[in-house]
Design a protein around this motif. Structure first.
Motif, PDB file in Angstrom:
ATOM      1  N   CYS A 165      25.320 -22.293  41.569  1.00 22.01           N
ATOM      2  CA  CYS A 165      25.850 -20.944  41.320  1.00 22.01           C
ATOM      3  C   CYS A 165      26.529 -20.827  39.964  1.00 22.01           C
ATOM      4  N   GLY A 166      26.333 -21.827  39.101  1.00 23.06           N
ATOM      5  CA  GLY A 166      26.874 -21.764  37.757  1.00 23.06           C
ATOM      6  C   GLY A 166      28.225 -22.428  37.610  1.00 23.06           C
ATOM      7  N   SER A 167      28.773 -22.908  38.721  1.00 22.44           N
ATOM      8  CA  SER A 167      30.080 -23.554  38.670  1.00 22.44           C
ATOM      9  C   SER A 167      30.019 -24.958  39.267  1.00 22.44           C
ATOM     10  N   GLY A 168      28.805 -25.481  39.449  1.00 27.21           N
ATOM     11  CA  GLY A 168      28.657 -26.803  40.036  1.00 27.21           C
ATOM     12  C   GLY A 168      28.647 -26.789  41.547  1.00 27.21           C
ATOM     13  N   ASN A 169      28.724 -25.613  42.137  1.00 30.42           N
ATOM     14  CA  ASN A 169      28.691 -25.474  43.590  1.00 30.42           C
ATOM     15  C   ASN A 169      27.302 -24.993  44.008  1.00 30.42           C
ATOM     16  N   PHE A 170      26.725 -25.673  44.980  1.00 32.12           N
ATOM     17  CA  PHE A 170      25.385 -25.335  45.452  1.00 32.12           C
ATOM     18  C   PHE A 170      25.479 -24.629  46.799  1.00 32.12           C
ATOM     19  N   ARG A 171      24.857 -23.463  46.881  1.00 33.48           N
ATOM     20  CA  ARG A 171      24.788 -22.735  48.142  1.00 33.48           C
ATOM     21  C   ARG A 171      23.596 -21.799  48.093  1.00 33.48           C
ATOM     22  N   SER A 172      23.249 -21.248  49.260  1.00 30.02           N
ATOM     23  CA  SER A 172      22.152 -20.290  49.365  1.00 30.02           C
ATOM     24  C   SER A 172      22.721 -18.932  49.748  1.00 30.02           C
ATOM     25  N   LEU A 173      21.847 -17.956  49.817  1.00 25.95           N
ATOM     26  CA  LEU A 173      22.278 -16.616  50.234  1.00 25.95           C
ATOM     27  C   LEU A 173      22.626 -16.571  51.721  1.00 25.95           C
ATOM     28  N   ASN A 174      22.256 -17.608  52.454  1.00 20.99           N
ATOM     29  CA  ASN A 174      22.627 -17.692  53.872  1.00 20.99           C
ATOM     30  C   ASN A 174      24.046 -18.194  54.070  1.00 20.99           C
ATOM     31  N   LEU A 195      32.341 -21.016  61.594  1.00 21.78           N
ATOM     32  CA  LEU A 195      31.880 -20.670  60.250  1.00 21.78           C
ATOM     33  C   LEU A 195      31.420 -21.874  59.439  1.00 21.78           C
ATOM     34  N   SER A 196      31.744 -23.085  59.877  1.00 27.88           N
ATOM     35  CA  SER A 196      31.228 -24.259  59.163  1.00 27.88           C
ATOM     36  C   SER A 196      29.701 -24.269  59.176  1.00 27.88           C
ATOM     37  N   HIS A 197      29.090 -23.599  60.181  1.00 29.74           N
ATOM     38  CA  HIS A 197      27.632 -23.501  60.247  1.00 29.74           C
ATOM     39  C   HIS A 197      27.067 -22.629  59.127  1.00 29.74           C
ATOM     40  N   LYS A 198      27.922 -21.820  58.520  1.00 31.67           N
ATOM     41  CA  LYS A 198      27.472 -20.855  57.514  1.00 31.67           C
ATOM     42  C   LYS A 198      28.045 -21.137  56.124  1.00 31.67           C
ATOM     43  N   ILE A 199      28.515 -22.350  55.898  1.00 33.59           N
ATOM     44  CA  ILE A 199      29.081 -22.718  54.597  1.00 33.59           C
ATOM     45  C   ILE A 199      28.366 -23.955  54.085  1.00 33.59           C
ATOM     46  N   SER A 200      27.990 -23.944  52.823  1.00 36.44           N
ATOM     47  CA  SER A 200      27.275 -25.070  52.227  1.00 36.44           C
ATOM     48  C   SER A 200      28.180 -26.293  52.113  1.00 36.44           C
ATOM     49  N   LYS A 201      27.674 -27.429  52.542  1.00 40.64           N
ATOM     50  CA  LYS A 201      28.429 -28.678  52.440  1.00 40.64           C
ATOM     51  C   LYS A 201      28.502 -29.179  51.001  1.00 40.64           C
ATOM     52  N   ARG A 202      27.775 -28.522  50.095  1.00 41.29           N
ATOM     53  CA  ARG A 202      27.810 -28.889  48.668  1.00 41.29           C
ATOM     54  C   ARG A 202      28.626 -27.891  47.854  1.00 41.29           C
ATOM     55  N   ASP A 203      29.391 -27.060  48.534  1.00 40.38           N
ATOM     56  CA  ASP A 203      30.209 -26.030  47.877  1.00 40.38           C
ATOM     57  C   ASP A 203      31.671 -26.448  47.949  1.00 40.38           C
ATOM     58  N   ARG A 204      32.181 -26.970  46.848  1.00 43.78           N
ATOM     59  CA  ARG A 204      33.564 -27.463  46.840  1.00 43.78           C
ATOM     60  C   ARG A 204      34.586 -26.345  46.962  1.00 43.78           C
ATOM     61  N   ASN A 205      34.222 -25.131  46.583  1.00 45.88           N
ATOM     62  CA  ASN A 205      35.155 -24.009  46.690  1.00 45.88           C
ATOM     63  C   ASN A 205      35.401 -23.609  48.131  1.00 45.88           C
ATOM     64  N   ASP A 206      34.361 -23.694  48.968  1.00 45.48           N
ATOM     65  CA  ASP A 206      34.436 -23.115  50.304  1.00 45.48           C
ATOM     66  C   ASP A 206      34.439 -24.134  51.445  1.00 45.48           C
ATOM     67  N   PHE A 207      33.633 -25.203  51.318  1.00 44.80           N
ATOM     68  CA  PHE A 207      33.482 -26.081  52.483  1.00 44.80           C
ATOM     69  C   PHE A 207      34.757 -26.831  52.881  1.00 44.80           C
ATOM     70  N   PRO A 208      35.592 -27.306  51.963  1.00 50.33           N
ATOM     71  CA  PRO A 208      36.811 -28.005  52.398  1.00 50.33           C
ATOM     72  C   PRO A 208      37.737 -27.148  53.253  1.00 50.33           C
ATOM     73  N   LEU A 209      37.599 -25.816  53.128  1.00 54.04           N
ATOM     74  CA  LEU A 209      38.448 -24.906  53.901  1.00 54.04           C
ATOM     75  C   LEU A 209      37.901 -24.648  55.304  1.00 54.04           C
ATOM     76  N   ALA A 210      36.627 -24.960  55.523  1.00 51.24           N
ATOM     77  CA  ALA A 210      36.008 -24.627  56.804  1.00 51.24           C
ATOM     78  C   ALA A 210      36.714 -25.347  57.944  1.00 51.24           C
ATOM     79  N   GLY A 211      37.121 -24.589  58.946  1.00 49.79           N
ATOM     80  CA  GLY A 211      37.763 -25.178  60.117  1.00 49.79           C
ATOM     81  C   GLY A 211      37.390 -24.397  61.354  1.00 49.79           C
ATOM     82  N   ASP A 212      36.661 -25.034  62.268  1.00 52.64           N
ATOM     83  CA  ASP A 212      36.226 -24.351  63.485  1.00 52.64           C
ATOM     84  C   ASP A 212      37.280 -24.516  64.579  1.00 52.64           C
ATOM     85  N   ALA A 213      37.618 -23.427  65.225  1.00 46.73           N
ATOM     86  CA  ALA A 213      38.583 -23.453  66.328  1.00 46.73           C
ATOM     87  C   ALA A 213      38.490 -22.138  67.080  1.00 46.73           C
TER      88      ALA A 213
END
Length: 356
Positions: free
Chosen positions: A219-228, A151-169
């Motif tokens: 996205c209005g909270s300082g986190n950058f992501r796309s619809l992908n 799922l790290s392939h589908k999470i924005s590296k500029r999204d502090r809410n989501d990317f730090p949680l990404a863990g592939d295994a």
């Protein structure tokens, strides 16, 4: 759904990690927030490091790697395999299925059942349910359960809410019939009316990926992501865990044959340390019985989080002894469920690193 499974056991578990380790401290500059503000999340959420698959690595790559490792070490034989069940949100392709790719790569016999299940956070529990049901028809054959996501392939590296949680295994669990195994209590709940709480808007047939869906936006909270990209409604998921999930656990202990003192270990899905701490406090689970350390070491590996937590914390003990365990998972769907089952005397319980 509430039911009892009889005569089934987990025989062994293998975890496969990508070799790339990303440190939270090194990613602070990716986010549009003051570094001091971002670093405050480190202790609260349990952010330290996470594992990231290479851009061209897929779930089938990890599944084949793990099963080849098992076969090489004679931990399982091809003729013992009756079914391959893959639970993932990250298929290699729309068609063919990941389970069929694994079967073909390993040259398994044509009577092996191949089945893919699209499920995220509750993927291990859903995969066990499917495996138990298949075992009713497989005699002395075993089910190979593969839980994996990239799922790290589908999470924005500029999204502090989501990317730090990404863990592939990826994990590979061998499940078998055992007439001497104790009864397994199983419960699963679903609520699709809240499905938007964890979502990748684009990429499917409803909204195919395009240049427009790939456009990065604040996205209005300082986190950058796309619809992908995947996004989780953090406050919505937190409230869901503190209400629905906590209520499920409390009711199971009040109405079932188990109470908290009966359980040796609680192996739960690992969204982050904060959510788990608050859930344990509300339900009254002693912290020494519940493990909350996966995210800080590997990130959140979606449906592989429960078996990864088992391996990381109690691998050696569970090779030689049997423990009364509560497994619980909650997240995308929304879905939430639990199991009471004995786990132990495992043939193997290992974690390996791949170059994927």
């Amino acid at each position: 759904m509430k039911t009892i499974f009889q005569g089934k056991r987990i025989a062994s578990i293998l975890g496969i990690l990508p070799e790339t380790v990303a440190n939270f401290d090194d990613e602070v500059g990716n986010y549009a927030f003051p570094p001091s503000q971002t670093m405050r999340l480190k202790r609260l959420m349990g952010f330290k490091q996470h594992r990231l698959a290479k851009e061209n690595s897929t779930v089938s790559d990890f599944g084949v790697y793990g099963l080849q490792y098992m076969l090489k070490n004679n931990w399982i034989r091809k003729e013992e395999i009756g079914a391959v069940v893959v639970v993932t949100l990250c298929p290699d392709f729309f068609v063919p299925q990941v389970s069929n790719i694994i079967q073909g790569e390993l040259k398994l016999t044509k009577d092996v059942i191949c089945l893919d299940v699209a499920q995220g956070c509750c993927g291990f529990l859903v995969g066990l349910m499917q495996s138990f049901m298949l075992l009713e028809h497989l005699g002395n054959k075993k089910v190979v359960l593969v839980n994996g996501d990239v799922l790290s392939h589908k999470i924005s590296k500029r999204d502090r809410n989501d990317f730090p949680l990404a863990g592939d295994a990826t994990t590979v669990t061998i499940i078998e019939n055992d007439p001497n195994a104790k009864a397994i209590y199983y419960e699963m709940n679903m609520d699709g009316s809240r499905a938007d709480a964890l979502k990748i808007p684009a990429g499917g047939f409803r909204m195919p990926s395009s240049d427009a869906t790939a456009e990065m936006k604040d996205c209005g909270s300082g986190n950058f992501r796309s619809l992908n990209h995947m996004h989780m409604d953090g406050s919505g998921i937190f409230n869901f865990v503190q209400t629905d999930v906590a209520d499920m656990l409390q009711a199971a202990f009040e109405n079932g044959s188990k109470n908290i003192d009966d359980i040796d270990y609680f192996f739960f899905h690992q969204p982050n340390k904060f959510i788990l701490q608050k859930l344990a406090e509300k339900v009254g689970i002693p912290p020494e019985k519940m493990f909350m350390n996966l995210v800080e070491n590997f990130g959140n590996p979606s449906g592989a989080s429960i078996p990864m937590t088992i391996i990381f914390n109690r691998a050696e003990e569970l090779k030689t002894t049997q423990k009364n365990c509560c497994l619980a998972a909650f997240g995308s769907g929304l879905a939430w469920g639990l199991m009471f089952m004995d786990i132990g005397n495992l043939a193997f319980c290992e974690m390996i690193e791949s170059n994927l």
